[in-house]
Design a protein around this motif. Sequence first.
Motif, PDB file in Angstrom:
ATOM      1  N   GLU A   1       0.831  -1.209   0.000  1.00 53.92           N
ATOM      2  CA  GLU A   1       0.000   0.000   0.000  1.00 53.92           C
ATOM      3  C   GLU A   1       0.864   1.257   0.000  1.00 53.92           C
ATOM      4  O   GLU A   1       0.551   2.232  -0.692  1.00 53.92           O
ATOM      5  CB  GLU A   1      -0.940  -0.007   1.206  1.00 53.92           C
ATOM      6  CG  GLU A   1      -2.032  -1.045   1.081  1.00 53.92           C
ATOM      7  CD  GLU A   1      -2.952  -1.118   2.293  1.00 53.92           C
ATOM      8  OE1 GLU A   1      -4.067  -1.632   2.138  1.00 53.92           O
ATOM      9  OE2 GLU A   1      -2.545  -0.669   3.399  1.00 53.92           O
TER      10      GLU A   1
ATOM     11  N   LYS B   1       0.532   3.118  -3.403  1.00 59.32           N
ATOM     12  CA  LYS B   1      -0.542   4.074  -3.087  1.00 59.32           C
ATOM     13  C   LYS B   1      -1.915   3.517  -3.459  1.00 59.32           C
ATOM     14  O   LYS B   1      -2.765   4.206  -4.003  1.00 59.32           O
ATOM     15  CB  LYS B   1      -0.317   5.419  -3.805  1.00 59.32           C
ATOM     16  CG  LYS B   1       1.051   6.030  -3.619  1.00 59.32           C
ATOM     17  CD  LYS B   1       1.230   6.567  -2.223  1.00 59.32           C
ATOM     18  CE  LYS B   1       2.509   7.353  -2.071  1.00 59.32           C
ATOM     19  NZ  LYS B   1       3.632   6.601  -1.573  1.00 59.32           N
ATOM     20  N   ARG B   2      -2.089   2.231  -3.182  1.00 56.06           N
ATOM     21  CA  ARG B   2      -3.369   1.557  -3.429  1.00 56.06           C
ATOM     22  C   ARG B   2      -3.764   0.796  -2.181  1.00 56.06           C
ATOM     23  O   ARG B   2      -2.942   0.114  -1.589  1.00 56.06           O
ATOM     24  CB  ARG B   2      -3.271   0.578  -4.596  1.00 56.06           C
ATOM     25  CG  ARG B   2      -3.189   1.249  -5.944  1.00 56.06           C
ATOM     26  CD  ARG B   2      -3.235   0.190  -7.030  1.00 56.06           C
ATOM     27  NE  ARG B   2      -3.125   0.770  -8.335  1.00 56.06           N
ATOM     28  CZ  ARG B   2      -4.066   0.668  -9.258  1.00 56.06           C
ATOM     29  NH1 ARG B   2      -5.176   0.014  -9.007  1.00 56.06           N
ATOM     30  NH2 ARG B   2      -3.898   1.201 -10.448  1.00 56.06           N
ATOM     31  N   LYS B   3      -5.011   0.874  -1.828  1.00 56.07           N
ATOM     32  CA  LYS B   3      -5.534   0.196  -0.644  1.00 56.07           C
ATOM     33  C   LYS B   3      -5.952  -1.219  -1.030  1.00 56.07           C
ATOM     34  O   LYS B   3      -6.581  -1.429  -2.065  1.00 56.07           O
ATOM     35  CB  LYS B   3      -6.738   0.981  -0.109  1.00 56.07           C
ATOM     36  CG  LYS B   3      -7.242   0.491   1.201  1.00 56.07           C
ATOM     37  CD  LYS B   3      -6.411   1.045   2.332  1.00 56.07           C
ATOM     38  CE  LYS B   3      -7.027   0.640   3.654  1.00 56.07           C
ATOM     39  NZ  LYS B   3      -6.079   0.195   4.620  1.00 56.07           N
TER      40      LYS B   3
END
Length: 193
Positions: free
Chosen positions: A179, A183-185
């Motif tokens: 993450e 920058k991704r959940k």
Amino acid sequence: MKLRHAMVCSSNQNRSMEAHSLLKRQGFDVSSYGTGAHVKLPGPSLREPNVYEFGTPYKHMYDDLRRKDPELYKRNGILPMLKRNSSVKTAPQRWQENAADGCFDVVFTFEEKVFDMVIEDLNNREHKLMKSVLIINLDVKDNHEEAAIGAKLALDLCQELEAVDCWEDAIDDIVAAFEKQHKRKLLYSISFY
């Protein structure tokens, strides 16, 4: 940990098959499934999708759409997608009908509603083997460019999982690092067979 069998699952034939294709090329034992009632492909308008039964060969879909409007389906990327899909496997399969006997190490979904469906399905099964399965959701927009990015991210996660002795002990750290880097959940859950 050596991943024996990975699975990708989505509500359409673009995201799951892109990941299937990449993971297969990288040597993973991979399967892919849809979760809807039918295979729906874009049509001439939103109200006119092309609907096929699961199990319909990709070649049949390709030939059918090429007959209907080859320019439209070439321009919107459906014909190239179906050609790619047919090189990966013969026909789309439905999770609820075909994955029941599978024993996957990890299941990737590309939208939250599919993640929820897979977890619900696994939780409603009889857990005979008591073998854990990791379910990871990585939200990916339904277009060709994002599908390619999502497939690469799924590959990165598989490689991270393979690099540890026990994913159950390392999953929180793997997800946190992923993450932060991308920058991704992610959503993830553990279920059993």
